[in-house]
Scaffold this motif. Structure first.
Motif, PDB file in Angstrom:
ATOM      1  N   ILE A  12      -1.808   0.746   9.040  1.00 58.46           N
ATOM      2  CA  ILE A  12      -1.299  -0.157   8.000  1.00 58.46           C
ATOM      3  C   ILE A  12      -2.389  -0.463   6.981  1.00 58.46           C
ATOM      4  N   MET A  13      -3.610  -0.642   7.458  1.00 52.90           N
ATOM      5  CA  MET A  13      -4.719  -0.915   6.534  1.00 52.90           C
ATOM      6  C   MET A  13      -4.966   0.267   5.606  1.00 52.90           C
ATOM      7  N   CYS A  14      -4.950   1.476   6.146  1.00 53.08           N
ATOM      8  CA  CYS A  14      -5.164   2.671   5.308  1.00 53.08           C
ATOM      9  C   CYS A  14      -4.040   2.839   4.296  1.00 53.08           C
ATOM     10  N   ILE A  15      -2.810   2.598   4.706  1.00 57.74           N
ATOM     11  CA  ILE A  15      -1.688   2.690   3.775  1.00 57.74           C
ATOM     12  C   ILE A  15      -1.825   1.638   2.677  1.00 57.74           C
ATOM     13  N   GLY A  16      -2.172   0.414   3.054  1.00 59.05           N
ATOM     14  CA  GLY A  16      -2.331  -0.657   2.070  1.00 59.05           C
ATOM     15  C   GLY A  16      -3.465  -0.394   1.094  1.00 59.05           C
ATOM     16  N   ILE A  17      -4.581   0.118   1.592  1.00 58.04           N
ATOM     17  CA  ILE A  17      -5.706   0.444   0.708  1.00 58.04           C
ATOM     18  C   ILE A  17      -5.308   1.597  -0.212  1.00 58.04           C
TER      19      ILE A  17
END
Length: 168
Positions: free
Chosen positions: A140-145
């Motif tokens: 989720i963090m990679c997608i958000g970034i």
């Protein structure tokens, strides 16, 4: 290049708008988790998962909502000089400073993907009593970034179009 810029801005802004509108309801997810935490501590056995799950929900809430916030212009700016400038001057400054943001987000995404791959390879777990696997939140963090990076590029295109007096 203008047709590409228009299509890019339309697609990225549309995707981040819809994702941001959905993520607005994440506050209710966090509230429900924390409410259950309070109820379970008062009337039942305390749950091990509630605090960490609330933290994960908070990370998803602000990471996935960040591009929407940028799109709306509700990010924080130092308004000492910025508020007095003309719209064109703001576009010039924004088009310059967003390059630093794009670089930062690129480095952050590179590190995030590396951390995600490590987490997947070794089935990394949190060192807490609950011990959840960490790859879902890192994903989720990679997608958000990544979405924030795409939105920053969209903002750059909008600033360039404004400087050139092109409707985008």
């Amino acid at each position: 290049m203008t047709a590409f810029m228009r299509a890019y801005v339309r697609i990225v802004d549309g995707a981040n708008y819809h994702i941001g509108r959905v993520m607005m309801y994440g506050i209710f997810v966090m509230a429900a988790i924390l409410l259950w935490s309070s109820i379970s501590k008062t009337y039942f056995l305390p749950s091990l998962w509630t605090l960490e799950m609330a933290q994960f929900a908070m990370v998803a809430y602000y990471i996935m909502g960040g591009p929407y916030s940028m799109q709306l212009g509700s990010n924080v700016r130092m308004d000492l000089f910025y508020g007095r400038w003309s719209v064109t001057t703001r576009a010039w400054v924004d088009s310059f400073t967003v390059l630093f943001l794009i670089f930062f987000l690129g480095v952050l995404l590179y590190g995030g993907i590396d951390s995600l791959l490590y987490s997947l390879q070794y089935t990394e777990r949190s060192p807490t009593a609950w011990r959840p696997v960490l790859w879902p939140i890192k994903t989720i963090m990679c997608i958000g970034i990544g979405l924030m990076l795409l939105q920053a590029i969209s903002e750059l295109f909008k600033d360039i179009a404004h400087i050139r007096d092109i409707e985008i």
